[in-house]
Design an enzyme around this catalytic site. Structure first.
Site, PDB file in Angstrom:
ATOM      1  N   LYS A  66       3.751  34.499 -52.852  1.00  0.00           N
ATOM      2  CA  LYS A  66       2.918  35.366 -53.689  1.00  0.00           C
ATOM      3  C   LYS A  66       3.686  36.573 -54.207  1.00  0.00           C
ATOM      4  O   LYS A  66       3.250  37.217 -55.152  1.00  0.00           O
ATOM      5  CB  LYS A  66       1.659  35.785 -52.920  1.00  0.00           C
ATOM      6  CG  LYS A  66       1.933  36.438 -51.579  1.00  0.00           C
ATOM      7  CD  LYS A  66       0.728  37.214 -51.097  1.00  0.00           C
ATOM      8  CE  LYS A  66      -0.325  36.360 -50.429  1.00  0.00           C
ATOM      9  NZ  LYS A  66      -0.468  36.731 -48.995  1.00  0.00           N
ATOM     10  N   LYS A  91      10.269  28.651 -50.883  1.00  0.00           N
ATOM     11  CA  LYS A  91       8.812  28.459 -50.775  1.00  0.00           C
ATOM     12  C   LYS A  91       8.090  29.185 -51.905  1.00  0.00           C
ATOM     13  O   LYS A  91       8.569  30.187 -52.429  1.00  0.00           O
ATOM     14  CB  LYS A  91       8.292  28.893 -49.407  1.00  0.00           C
ATOM     15  CG  LYS A  91       7.996  30.361 -49.250  1.00  0.00           C
ATOM     16  CD  LYS A  91       7.107  30.624 -48.027  1.00  0.00           C
ATOM     17  CE  LYS A  91       6.782  32.112 -47.980  1.00  0.00           C
ATOM     18  NZ  LYS A  91       5.795  32.498 -47.012  1.00  0.00           N
ATOM     19  N   LYS A 120      13.046  39.791 -45.006  1.00  0.00           N
ATOM     20  CA  LYS A 120      12.389  40.940 -45.639  1.00  0.00           C
ATOM     21  C   LYS A 120      13.263  42.193 -45.569  1.00  0.00           C
ATOM     22  O   LYS A 120      13.185  43.039 -46.448  1.00  0.00           O
ATOM     23  CB  LYS A 120      11.001  41.178 -45.040  1.00  0.00           C
ATOM     24  CG  LYS A 120      10.034  40.044 -45.379  1.00  0.00           C
ATOM     25  CD  LYS A 120       8.581  40.445 -45.473  1.00  0.00           C
ATOM     26  CE  LYS A 120       7.782  39.272 -46.049  1.00  0.00           C
ATOM     27  NZ  LYS A 120       6.333  39.461 -46.060  1.00  0.00           N
TER      28      LYS A 120
HETATM   29  P1  ATP Z   1       4.961  36.601 -49.050  1.00  0.00           P
HETATM   30  O1  ATP Z   1       5.230  36.263 -50.465  1.00  0.00           O
HETATM   31  O2  ATP Z   1       4.754  38.059 -48.816  1.00  0.00           O
HETATM   32  O3  ATP Z   1       5.915  35.951 -48.106  1.00  0.00           O
HETATM   33  P2  ATP Z   1       3.068  34.509 -48.557  1.00  0.00           P
HETATM   34  O4  ATP Z   1       2.781  33.886 -49.868  1.00  0.00           O
HETATM   35  O5  ATP Z   1       3.974  33.803 -47.629  1.00  0.00           O
HETATM   36  O6  ATP Z   1       3.520  36.007 -48.747  1.00  0.00           O
HETATM   37  P3  ATP Z   1       1.290  35.145 -46.387  1.00  0.00           P
HETATM   38  O7  ATP Z   1       0.150  36.090 -46.403  1.00  0.00           O
HETATM   39  O8  ATP Z   1       2.521  35.572 -45.687  1.00  0.00           O
HETATM   40  O9  ATP Z   1       1.667  34.720 -47.857  1.00  0.00           O
HETATM   41  O10 ATP Z   1       0.794  33.761 -45.793  1.00  0.00           O
HETATM   42  C1  ATP Z   1      -0.551  33.375 -45.644  1.00  0.00           C
HETATM   43  C2  ATP Z   1      -0.632  31.958 -45.133  1.00  0.00           C
HETATM   44  O11 ATP Z   1      -0.211  31.068 -46.155  1.00  0.00           O
HETATM   45  C3  ATP Z   1       0.263  31.637 -43.926  1.00  0.00           C
HETATM   46  O12 ATP Z   1      -0.422  30.775 -43.039  1.00  0.00           O
HETATM   47  C4  ATP Z   1       1.447  30.944 -44.519  1.00  0.00           C
HETATM   48  O13 ATP Z   1       2.074  30.076 -43.625  1.00  0.00           O
HETATM   49  C5  ATP Z   1       0.798  30.204 -45.674  1.00  0.00           C
HETATM   50  N1  ATP Z   1       1.734  29.998 -46.759  1.00  0.00           N
HETATM   51  C6  ATP Z   1       2.333  30.940 -47.501  1.00  0.00           C
HETATM   52  N2  ATP Z   1       3.118  30.407 -48.436  1.00  0.00           N
HETATM   53  C7  ATP Z   1       3.015  29.063 -48.275  1.00  0.00           C
HETATM   54  C8  ATP Z   1       3.587  27.938 -48.924  1.00  0.00           C
HETATM   55  N3  ATP Z   1       4.423  28.088 -49.937  1.00  0.00           N
HETATM   56  N4  ATP Z   1       3.261  26.699 -48.501  1.00  0.00           N
HETATM   57  C9  ATP Z   1       2.400  26.533 -47.495  1.00  0.00           C
HETATM   58  N5  ATP Z   1       1.825  27.552 -46.836  1.00  0.00           N
HETATM   59  C10 ATP Z   1       2.120  28.793 -47.201  1.00  0.00           C
END
Ligand code: ATP
Ligand code: LTN
Length: 332
Positions: free
Chosen positions: A200, A197, A115
């Site tokens: 969002k 990954k 980040k």
């Molecule tokens: P960012 O895009 O800001 O990294 P994010 O999509 O990773 O956000 P978070 O709020 O950080 O979302 O994560 C919420 C939950 O979703 C956490 O438990 C994280 O491990 C899970 N998670 C996020 N992205 C994935 C993914 N691609 N596959 C499986 N689990 C995920």
């Protein structure tokens, strides 16, 4: 018998992705169904401001994520569901824990490094302190089990280290939590770059499925998903990341194993896999939209759920915080 405390949280920023759902929320729903668990789920809004948020969007997203959790079957009458910033003990315990956490440890965190590179104009203290606030979230509730995606395991380890360190100095104060990965789908990858990954915050909408996407959008995005050279359907993350990702999504959506899916698609083509995958995802997410629309339409009721959850959370959090302050030597 004392129930197991299960704690998790999600940041209410951007959209809820298929990755968030399969990797986190779907699993929460299953944990909630187990009578031996006492579940606590939070919207980690304090964490979101480690990167800049537009105030109106943050307000809107927080309400939207609350409705999404309820639409996903998280039931405020059996789990505690609340908004992190409604419970001031989180920020307070984070300060205390900061004084038992080393700068070097935070510097080494993968998410902090990622980040920092992504937001090089805003490497704020909060971004570095993110894992300590997360430790405070977890430790306030004497959590036994913390279900997270694989990307959050490093933070969970730090929470364990901080708890252990505090207990070593002051005697048993915090429960040392255990992290729990989802069985399949611990990591759903981007549809456009299956080595990264599904996130969002990805600016490419074709890379990400939102849980509120229409059936047509879901089918279109999966059809366009990047696959690999060759034509055989095998699970091989190294050499066939695209196909492996589709197999993971399909298996998670159907509650099947990846081996079962591989057998089913022996001798079939990528196109077949994509069609089946799209159908399974649409089916899994079908109830979402309807329930969501009803929940988001009644803001008063939605916020009442949040207030009620925060009151329950605070009862527990206040006790733990007082215990820690007492151990440190603050006059109570
Ligand atoms: P960012 O895009 O800001 O990294 P994010 O999509 O990773 O956000 P978070 O709020 O950080 O979302 O994560 C919420 C939950 O979703 C956490 O438990 C994280 O491990 C899970 N998670 C996020 N992205 C994935 C993914 N691609 N596959 C499986 N689990 C995920
Ligand atoms: N950082 C987490 C969200 C989160 C969390 C927590 C998860 C904040 N506090 C406590 C588990 C326990 C993420 O998923 N990005």
């Amino acid at each position: 018998m004392k129930k197991r405390v299960v704690y998790s949280a999600i940041q209410p920023s951007g959209i809820m992705t298929l990755g968030n759902y399969i990797g986190a929320v779907k699993n929460w729903h299953e944990l909630q169904a187990n009578d031996n668990n006492s579940c606590i789920f939070a919207l980690a809004d304090l964490h979101t401001i480690t990167v800049r948020q537009d105030p109106d969007a943050l307000r809107r997203n927080t309400k939207s994520f609350l409705a999404l959790l309820l639409a996903a079957g998280i039931d405020p009458s059996s789990s505690v569901v609340y908004i992190q910033s409604h419970v001031h003990e989180h920020a307070e315990l984070a300060w205390l824990l900061n004084c038992y956490t080393y700068v070097g440890e935070m510097n080494r965190m993968t998410q902090f490094k990622d980040k920092s590179a992504k937001h090089s104009d805003n490497i704020n203290m909060g971004l570095m302190d993110y894992p300590v606030l997360m430790a405070a979230d977890i430790l306030l509730y004497d959590s036994d089990v913390v279900p997270v995606g694989v990307d959050q395991m490093q933070h969970l380890e730090i929470a364990r280290d901080i708890a252990g360190r505090f207990n070593n100095s002051y005697g048993e104060t915090f429960v040392v939590p255990t992290g729990q990965l989802t069985k399949t789908g611990a990591k759903i990858m981007s549809l456009q770059d299956p080595t990264a990954k599904m996130s969002k915050s990805d600016p490419n909408p074709n890379a990400v499925i939102s849980v509120l996407d229409s059936a047509d959008d879901i089918a279109r995005k999966i059809k366009r998903a990047v696959t690999d050279s060759g034509s055989e359907i095998v699970y091989d993350v190294e050499n066939k990341p695209g196909v492996s990702n589709l197999l993971t999504i399909l298996a998670s959506a159907e509650g099947a194993t990846i081996e079962d899916e591989v057998k089913r698609f022996k001798g079939k083509m990528y196109g077949h896999l994509k069609v089946a995958c799209a159908e399974a995802v649409v089916e899994m997410l079908r109830p979402f939209r309807e329930r969501y629309d009803a929940l988001i339409a009644d803001e008063g009721a939605l916020l009442a759920f949040a207030r009620d959850g925060a009151a329950k959370a605070e009862q527990i959090a206040a006790r733990t915080l007082a215990r820690a302050k007492d151990k440190i030597g603050f006059v109570l």
